[in-house]
Design a protein around this motif. Structure first.
Motif, PDB file in Angstrom:
ATOM      1  N   ILE A  89      15.398-103.582 -12.114  1.00 49.13           N
ATOM      2  CA  ILE A  89      14.377-102.728 -12.529  1.00 49.13           C
ATOM      3  C   ILE A  89      15.480-102.385 -13.941  1.00 49.13           C
ATOM      4  CG2 ILE A  89      12.967-101.138 -12.773  1.00 49.13           C
ATOM      5  CD1 ILE A  89      12.403-101.712  -9.396  1.00 49.13           C
ATOM      6  N   CYS A  90      14.402-101.684 -15.063  1.00 44.39           N
ATOM      7  CA  CYS A  90      15.205-101.393 -16.015  1.00 44.39           C
ATOM      8  C   CYS A  90      15.772 -99.966 -15.202  1.00 44.39           C
ATOM      9  CB  CYS A  90      14.333-101.182 -17.193  1.00 44.39           C
ATOM     10  SG  CYS A  90      15.311 -99.869 -18.796  1.00 44.39           S
ATOM     11  N   SER A  91      16.874 -99.473 -15.907  1.00 46.40           N
ATOM     12  CA  SER A  91      17.158 -98.038 -15.569  1.00 46.40           C
ATOM     13  C   SER A  91      16.187 -96.407 -16.464  1.00 46.40           C
ATOM     14  CB  SER A  91      18.718 -97.528 -16.221  1.00 46.40           C
ATOM     15  OG  SER A  91      18.938 -98.010 -16.968  1.00 46.40           O
ATOM     16  N   ASN A  92      15.665 -97.210 -17.908  1.00 43.89           N
ATOM     17  CA  ASN A  92      14.899 -96.096 -18.655  1.00 43.89           C
ATOM     18  C   ASN A  92      13.918 -96.200 -18.247  1.00 43.89           C
ATOM     19  OD1 ASN A  92      17.730 -95.680 -20.003  1.00 43.89           O
ATOM     20  ND2 ASN A  92      17.186 -97.398 -21.479  1.00 43.89           N
ATOM     21  N   CYS A  93      12.947 -97.240 -17.562  1.00 43.57           N
ATOM     22  CA  CYS A  93      11.989 -97.964 -17.630  1.00 43.57           C
ATOM     23  C   CYS A  93      11.742 -97.857 -16.777  1.00 43.57           C
ATOM     24  CB  CYS A  93      10.906 -98.765 -18.514  1.00 43.57           C
ATOM     25  SG  CYS A  93      11.870 -98.821 -20.536  1.00 43.57           S
ATOM     26  N   SER A  94      10.500 -98.430 -15.348  1.00 43.81           N
ATOM     27  CA  SER A  94       9.739 -97.892 -14.516  1.00 43.81           C
ATOM     28  C   SER A  94       9.379 -99.976 -15.182  1.00 43.81           C
ATOM     29  CB  SER A  94       9.142 -97.739 -13.316  1.00 43.81           C
ATOM     30  OG  SER A  94       8.178 -96.838 -14.522  1.00 43.81           O
TER      31      SER A  94
ATOM     32  N   VAL B  84      16.879-108.261 -19.796  1.00 41.62           N
ATOM     33  CA  VAL B  84      16.683-107.828 -20.747  1.00 41.62           C
ATOM     34  C   VAL B  84      14.908-106.797 -20.534  1.00 41.62           C
ATOM     35  CG1 VAL B  84      15.682-107.710 -23.169  1.00 41.62           C
ATOM     36  CG2 VAL B  84      17.182-109.441 -22.951  1.00 41.62           C
ATOM     37  N   CYS B  85      15.213-105.576 -21.303  1.00 46.15           N
ATOM     38  CA  CYS B  85      14.496-104.698 -20.945  1.00 46.15           C
ATOM     39  C   CYS B  85      13.171-104.940 -22.131  1.00 46.15           C
ATOM     40  CB  CYS B  85      14.208-103.335 -20.186  1.00 46.15           C
ATOM     41  SG  CYS B  85      12.737-102.256 -20.577  1.00 46.15           S
ATOM     42  N   HIS B  86      11.870-105.390 -21.563  1.00 47.64           N
ATOM     43  CA  HIS B  86      10.787-105.860 -22.686  1.00 47.64           C
ATOM     44  C   HIS B  86      10.235-104.704 -24.004  1.00 47.64           C
ATOM     45  CE1 HIS B  86      10.356-109.932 -22.757  1.00 47.64           C
ATOM     46  NE2 HIS B  86      11.462-109.848 -22.516  1.00 47.64           N
ATOM     47  N   HIS B  87      10.406-103.422 -22.890  1.00 53.87           N
ATOM     48  CA  HIS B  87      10.360-101.934 -23.635  1.00 53.87           C
ATOM     49  C   HIS B  87      11.010-101.475 -24.499  1.00 53.87           C
ATOM     50  CE1 HIS B  87       5.832-101.214 -22.396  1.00 53.87           C
ATOM     51  NE2 HIS B  87       6.131-101.378 -21.979  1.00 53.87           N
ATOM     52  N   CYS B  88      12.082-100.984 -24.356  1.00 59.94           N
ATOM     53  CA  CYS B  88      13.691-100.168 -24.508  1.00 59.94           C
ATOM     54  C   CYS B  88      14.205-101.761 -24.755  1.00 59.94           C
ATOM     55  CB  CYS B  88      13.684 -99.419 -23.333  1.00 59.94           C
ATOM     56  SG  CYS B  88      14.978-100.034 -22.182  1.00 59.94           S
ATOM     57  N   SER B  89      14.461-102.709 -24.663  1.00 66.29           N
ATOM     58  CA  SER B  89      15.389-103.188 -25.366  1.00 66.29           C
ATOM     59  C   SER B  89      16.841-103.093 -24.750  1.00 66.29           C
ATOM     60  CB  SER B  89      15.422-103.434 -26.754  1.00 66.29           C
ATOM     61  OG  SER B  89      14.239-103.933 -27.118  1.00 66.29           O
TER      62      SER B  89
END
Ligand SMILES: [Zn+2]
Ligand SMILES: [Zn+2]
Length: 649
Positions: free
Chosen positions: A367-372, A385-390
């Motif tokens: 899971i992204c550490s910046n976004c859920s 890759v996180c598709h929200h914060c890259s």
């Protein structure tokens, strides 16, 4: 004499200056002292502001030859009020960078002449043209509807030609920047010169040239993305919003607004006609056609009279095929087209390789550490890759004592489908069409060239491919995973699906009478899907409207979302509760929430949401803005206001 000067800055009010005996009128550009600097602003309406006894400074100088007119000033004011944006920022979108009016530039455009091709409207196009042409020189919204390939562009080109011939200007809005290349060549064939193209990524120099050409009425036609909406046209005569249903018209970051709706407002302030062009109208537009607020004309035939593709539903029973996503039934259909040397498109709306990564030993999920958000595995990068914060992460985690986690990859992404297809059809030429692979214009152009030269047999693409492209040999489309479940974050899931699949099916059979669209799905009995394949999109919209009415959703009510974000979760919730108490003092609005956003954490910020609901036809924005401005809001929280929200994540 006192003068009000609005500066292109974050303020919601103008400043008072002494006119210094310079003859000035509303809309003139002036240089004024501001703090320690000199700034350029615009003489604004005098709104009977009571002057406090403060020392008023003199206006420095008038910027010669530059001014905007009253219609545009009224529109800028409306834009700011409606979208709850500081007035100065709305002005900034109109007058842009200081260089526009301080550096001299040759604003002669359209120098390059091209050879015009001859076009002739068919009967249906001619009738549509005459219908649109009925209303001239006054505000009027008309919808030009026609299936993909029916030649709508030619119809509105003819309208534009007529307007330009009267020495007026025309604005065409397109939903995506990358569309403009193909559009450009069609444009040049018709008009015989290069259009002025406006979007956020053109060079500062080009911006300056085009901005000056527009304010001097030297440039007659601008093709642009959302931001072209506020340009300082001197003699605007018509606006065309192409693909009006496209949700890209909603700007979701920075200054949040809906460019289609604001284009209608601008046309109203300019007292000119506007055409909304679409294959299937958005739900609001559809509602306004039903209410007779918008005029409506439809082209029913495709240009060369080829029928829309036939549709087939293929049951994708995941248990039977395990980690395979293309069924044998689909493969046999596809082979028929490949044997005829025709092109096939596989559509999958997920970037990357696999949308979920889970350790099969300990159950750990990446899971992204910046976004859920779950991280998507990208094979090309060999990273998650996180598709929200890259955010990019190595696919690695310590498992319980025994060393590294053993990840399995759930679900298909475009890269995984690409691999599978290459195994199934090893002798065919296969290309991937996704934003991760087409970062540069050159890459995009190369793929287009290959497709048009028939050097590609199979294309695998994401959402990007559903829009406006024209591939002559493409006669079969496979939707890898037609999913109608929705996730509840988006008011428009059903509407979006109707649009998306209609557009996709329009990609096939542009020049053939034998074309096919295959929907692979886990829910073959889904009622929306079954009506969709009978080409009953409009009945689906009608049903959707009934549902919206029953559930008190737009367009029957209006919504404003307020997103309260903070580094700490308890602060965002607390802030939201406090703001709610204040908002409830405003009559005629209902305040829902606060709730945690479905995507609670984005870019390290926790987000709580309030939703304001009120009846359509009232304008409460001014009251809400005044109230929010009067609150002392902690510096630890941030407010974002989204008028007419589309996305609820
Ligand atoms: Zn993230
Ligand atoms: Zn593990």
């Amino acid at each position: 004499m006192k003068a009000q000067v609005l500066l292109p800055k974050i303020f919601n009010f103008s400043f008072t200056y002494n006119s210094n005996n310079i003859p000035l009128k509303i809309g003139d550009f002036v240089e004024v002292p501001f703090g320690k600097n000199k700034e350029i602003g615009v003489i604004w309406k005098n709104k009977n502001i009571k002057l406090k006894d403060i020392k008023i400074k003199n206006i420095g100088q008038k910027i010669k030859d530059y001014s905007i007119d009253q219609n545009l000033i009224n529109f800028v004011e409306w834009f700011a009020i409606y979208n709850m944006v500081p007035l100065g920022l709305a002005l900034k979108m109109t007058i842009g960078n200081k260089d526009n009016y301080t550096k001299k530039i040759d604003s002669n455009f359209n120098k390059i002449k091209k050879k015009k091709k001859k076009y002739k409207l068919n009967n249906e196009q001619k009738k549509a043209f005459e219908y649109l042409d009925l209303v001239k020189d006054k505000f009027d919204v008309s919808v030009l509807q026609g299936t993909t390939g029916s030649g709508k562009t030619l119809v509105y080109f003819e309208r534009i030609k007529k307007v330009i011939n009267k020495n007026k200007q025309a604005l065409v809005l397109l939903p995506e920047i990358f569309l403009t290349n193909e559009f450009k060549s069609r444009f040049e064939d018709f008009f015989g010169y290069e259009p002025a193209i406006w979007h956020s990524k053109i060079t500062p120099k080009n911006k300056r040239i085009i901005w000056n050409g527009i304010i001097e009425n030297k440039i007659k036609l601008v093709v642009g993305a959302r931001s072209a909406l506020l340009l300082p046209f001197k003699k605007l005569g018509i606006i065309v919003v192409d693909e009006e249903h496209d949700t890209s018209y909603k700007q979701d970051e920075g200054v949040i607004y809906n460019a289609r709706d604001m284009a209608i407002s601008r046309a109203s302030f300019e007292k000119i006609p506007i055409h909304l062009v679409t294959s299937i109208p958005s739900i609001e537009t559809y509602n306004n056609i039903q209410n007779k607020k918008f005029r409506h004309v439809k082209i029913t035939k495709r240009f060369n009279d080829y029928p829309l593709p036939k549709a087939k539903i293929v049951n994708l029973n995941i248990n039977k095929i395990k980690d395979k996503f293309i069924s044998s039934e689909t493969i046999s259909y596809v082979n028929e087209f490949l044997n005829k040397k025709e092109q096939v498109l596989f559509f999958i709306n997920r970037r990357g390789y696999a949308p979920y990564l889970i350790c099969k030993k300990c159950g750990f999920k990446l899971i992204c550490s910046n976004c859920s958000m779950y991280l998507t595995f990208h094979k090309k990068k060999n990273k998650a890759v996180c598709h929200h914060c890259s955010l990019e992460k190595k696919v690695k985690n310590k498992c319980k004592e025994e060393g590294d986690c053993d990840f399995i990859m759930y679900g298909p992404g475009v890269e995984k489908i690409f691999e599978e297809i290459k195994k199934i059809f090893p002798n065919n030429k296969t290309e991937i069409f996704s934003s991760d692979y087409m970062q540069k214009k050159k890459q995009t152009d190369e793929i287009f060239k290959k497709i048009n030269n028939n050097e590609v047999d199979i294309l695998i693409g994401t959402q990007m491919i559903s829009k406006g492209f024209n591939f002559p040999k493409l006669n079969c489309v496979v939707v890898v995973d037609a999913d109608f479940s929705g996730r509840g974050y988006d008011l428009r899931t059903t509407e979006k699906n109707i649009q998306l699949y209609h557009q996709l099916s329009g990609r096939a059979g542009r020049f053939s009478s034998e074309s096919l669209i295959i929907y692979q799905t886990l829910t073959p009995e889904d009622s929306t899907l079954n009506e969709l394949i009978k080409d009953k999109s409009e009945e689906l919209l009608k049903k959707e409207l009934i549902t919206r009415k029953k559930n008190h959703l737009p367009p029957f009510v209006r919504l404003i979302a307020i997103i309260i974000s903070s580094n700490q979760h308890d602060l965002s919730i607390k802030g939201a509760k406090e703001i709610k108490v204040q908002l409830k003092k405003i009559s005629n609005i209902e305040v829902l929430g606060p709730v945690d956003s479905p995507l609670l954490k984005v870019k390290k910020k926790f987000r709580s949401r309030l939703l304001l609901r009120f009846s359509s036809g009232v304008l409460v924005q001014k009251k809400i803005t005044n109230l929010l401005n009067s609150l002392k809001i902690s510096s630890k929280i941030k407010l974002t206001v989204d008028v007419d929200p589309v996305n609820f994540s």
